[in-house]
Design a protein around this motif. Structure first.
Motif, short mmCIF file in Angstrom:
data_model
loop_
_atom_site.label_atom_id
_atom_site.label_comp_id
_atom_site.label_asym_id
_atom_site.label_seq_id
_atom_site.Cartn_x
_atom_site.Cartn_y
_atom_site.Cartn_z
N ARG A 9 9.53 -1.50 -2.89
CA ARG A 9 9.01 -0.29 -3.37
C ARG A 9 9.50 0.75 -2.76
NH1 ARG A 9 2.64 1.82 -3.44
NH2 ARG A 9 3.16 4.15 -3.62
N TYR A 10 9.72 0.71 -1.58
CA TYR A 10 10.35 1.95 -0.67
C TYR A 10 11.99 1.60 -0.27
CZ TYR A 10 5.63 3.72 -0.37
OH TYR A 10 4.34 4.38 -0.41
N GLU A 11 12.64 2.51 -0.58
CA GLU A 11 14.09 2.18 -0.25
C GLU A 11 14.43 3.73 0.51
OE1 GLU A 11 18.10 1.13 -2.39
OE2 GLU A 11 16.83 2.68 -3.31
N TRP A 12 15.08 3.77 1.74
CA TRP A 12 15.75 4.62 2.47
C TRP A 12 17.39 4.91 2.02
CZ3 TRP A 12 12.73 7.73 5.60
CH2 TRP A 12 11.24 7.17 5.72
N ILE A 13 17.62 6.01 1.88
CA ILE A 13 19.03 6.19 1.52
C ILE A 13 19.71 7.20 2.66
CG2 ILE A 13 20.53 7.24 -0.08
CD1 ILE A 13 18.64 5.56 -1.53
N VAL A 14 20.53 6.57 3.32
CA VAL A 14 20.92 7.20 4.84
C VAL A 14 22.41 7.50 4.93
CG1 VAL A 14 21.05 6.45 7.26
CG2 VAL A 14 18.98 5.90 5.90
N PRO A 50 0.93 -1.41 -0.06
CA PRO A 50 -0.14 0.08 -0.02
C PRO A 50 1.02 1.30 -0.31
CG PRO A 50 0.02 -0.98 2.08
CD PRO A 50 0.68 -1.89 1.23
N SER A 51 0.26 2.20 -0.58
CA SER A 51 1.11 3.94 -0.40
C SER A 51 1.06 4.17 0.76
CB SER A 51 0.30 4.68 -1.44
OG SER A 51 0.45 4.27 -2.81
N ARG A 90 12.84 6.93 -0.97
CA ARG A 90 12.32 6.65 -2.44
C ARG A 90 11.20 5.73 -2.63
NH1 ARG A 90 18.37 5.45 -5.49
NH2 ARG A 90 18.97 7.90 -5.78
N ASP A 91 10.18 6.30 -3.61
CA ASP A 91 9.02 5.13 -3.56
C ASP A 91 9.32 4.81 -5.32
OD1 ASP A 91 5.71 6.09 -3.54
OD2 ASP A 91 6.66 4.22 -4.16
N ARG A 92 9.51 3.65 -5.49
CA ARG A 92 9.70 3.16 -6.69
C ARG A 92 10.88 3.99 -7.46
NH1 ARG A 92 3.81 3.46 -6.93
NH2 ARG A 92 2.80 1.49 -6.77
#
Ligand code: LIP
Length: 256
Positions: free
Chosen positions: A83-88, A5-6, A111-113
């Protein structure tokens, strides 16, 4: 595979902010204390607090969002096909931190997609939270910010990052030679994410670096673009490595 889900961007950012505040407390506690160095090269230092802070960030993000992926300076979690990726970047400006220079920050982007939709840059020493959501503008401690309108190079403050190799230092010195006489002032502050946030806030006008990692700039890029600025990222041969030219969007750069 069913599409997850979004998640509202405001929810992503709210979790990122409370995570950055917790990471900022950990970093501030360590500032001025003995630094445990994990790796040291001519132009870079990696410290144990980088890893500890990233582990804290990962735990808080994955407790809130199980199954998300994380890509960070200190490694990653989860498969990057999510789908969701965190850049840290747990501590952007590690050399500054290690030498006792109070100019560093936490950088967290989501990031979403593949599209960055939320991001923040938190300076724990000045308690300045720069944040943005896609299409919603850029903010500093909740107050809207915008890049400067300076369009004359002679009025520009340009920040130049020396990066981590002899080659990039040499190239950066060429830029000093070229822009020094033509600009108002040059700066080399040592934290890419804060350079981008400062352009977004109108404090400086541009930033160039020969080799930067995506985790240094992912959040700052969104904040700057949402503040009306411009970012040109050119991929380099190493993974996640880029040449960056960032500005208020009104200046030209004959040499980069
Ligand atoms: C730093 C960047 C800086 C660059 C340094 C280093 P770190 O990130 O913010 O702009 O010049 O070489 O890459 O390593 O402190 O997270």
């Amino acid at each position: 595979m069913t599409t997850p889900p979004s998640i509202p961007h405001s929810v992503l950012l709210a979790v990122a902010e409370r995570t950055a505040l917790a990471a900022g407390r950990l970093i501030r506690e360590g500032f001025g204390q003995e630094v445990v160095v994990k790796e040291s090269t001519q132009h870079d230092i990696k410290i144990e607090l980088d890893s500890l802070t990233q582990r804290l960030i990962e735990k808080m993000l994955l407790d809130a969002f199980p199954g998300h992926a994380i890509l960070g300076e200190e490694g990653g979690e989860g498969t990057t096909g999510q789908r969701y990726e965190w850049i840290v970047d747990p501590i952007d400006g590690t050399v500054n931190f290690s030498y006792g220079i109070p100019h560093f920050c936490v950088s967290i982007a989501c990031r979403d997609r593949g599209e960055t939709v939320a991001g923040l840059v938190f300076d724990p020493m000045r308690e300045e939270m720069f944040a943005a959501m896609k299409g919603q503008g850029a903010f500093l401690n909740g107050k809207k910010i915008s890049a400067s309108s300076r369009s004359d190079m002679s009025e520009m403050i340009l920040s130049l990052g020396f990066s981590k190799s002899g080659e990039t230092v040499k190239k950066c010195l060429e830029l000093y030679q070229y822009y020094g006489p033509r600009s108002r002032k040059l700066r080399a502050m040592g934290a890419a994410a804060l350079d981008l946030a400062y352009i977004a806030a109108g404090r400086i006008d541009a930033y160039i670096e020969q080799g930067i990692k995506i985790w240094d700039v992912a959040a700052g890029n969104l904040i700057l673009e949402e503040a009306g600025g411009k970012v040109v990222l050119t991929p380099l041969k190493d993974k996640h490595h880029y040449h960056i030219v960032a500005s208020n969007g009104r200046l030209e750069f004959p040499l980069t």
